[in-house]
Write a protein that holds these residues in place. Structure first.
Motif: not given
Length: 223
Positions: A203-209
């Motif tokens: 999981w990542h906090e942003t879509m970019a990550d």
């Protein structure tokens, strides 16, 4: 809310020690548009089918809140009965979801624009006709979460634009869980992301990550 607890899923012909999904845990609370990236064979479509209740895990538990209406995969026609007409398939699905049968039939008939084919057995219809009915049926019922296995719409350019415009309208009052390899599309549609890695969700906090991790896995180098 959809809660996946310790989910493992394998398929016949795949080594038992290499399941598609392995002890996966995730919570989808319906507050964000979630994008999940993964390569071919990573388990993206398996995850969507499990979330939709179209398939069952080998072990673990999936709990769906009774007050949250979750769609089947957008434009998916695999659940249609081939010997029933498009009209009767729409009527049956509407009953399953407790939706107004006549309203669903009216919407699908008008939106799909397939004329008399709507009353023919689907086994006699082209894949394009079935896909039009499936996409229209996906929009005929108002869902809280739309499950999307890629984004596809069939037909001419004008029909595709109408499909995407109608889906955008639905999304004003709903969220999506989308699995895809299409970085451009998922970046545009989702706010938080994950990558399927070895049967787990990273999981990542942003879509970019999430996109950065996915592209690093693929060995994509930006210059």
């Amino acid at each position: 809310m959809i809660t996946m607890s310790d989910i493992t899923k394998s398929y016949r012909g795949r080594p038992a020690d290499n399941p598609v999904l392995s002890h996966l845990n995730a919570v989808f609370d319906g507050s964000e548009d979630i994008g999940i990236l993964g390569g071919n064979g990573s388990g993206k479509s398996t995850l969507i089918r499990l979330l939709a209740g179209m398939d069952y895990p080998d072990s673990g538990e999936i709990i769906r809140s009774p007050d949250m209406r979750v769609s089947y995969p957008l434009s998916y026609s695999g659940f249609f009965h081939p010997h029933m007409s498009g009209r009767d398939n729409v009527r049956f699905i509407a009953r399953l979801y407790g939706a107004d049968e006549n309203e669903c039939i009216r919407f699908v008939r008008e939106f799909a624009e397939i004329g008399r084919s709507f009353d023919q057995p689907l086994s006699f219809c082209s894949s394009s006709v079935k896909s039009r009915i499936a996409f229209a049926m996906s929009l005929a019922i108002r869902f809280d979460i739309y499950l999307v296995d890629e984004v596809s719409a069939v037909g001419d350019v004008a029909f595709k634009r109408r499909c995407m415009a109608a889906f955008a309208e639905r999304r004003k009052h709903a969220k999506i869980i989308m699995v895809s390899q299409a970085v451009t599309t998922i970046r545009r549609m989702c706010t938080r992301g994950a990558v399927i890695v070895d049967g787990q969700l990273s999981w990542h906090e942003t879509m970019a990550d999430a996109i950065n991790e996915f592209e690093n896995q693929l060995g994509i180098i930006h210059v």
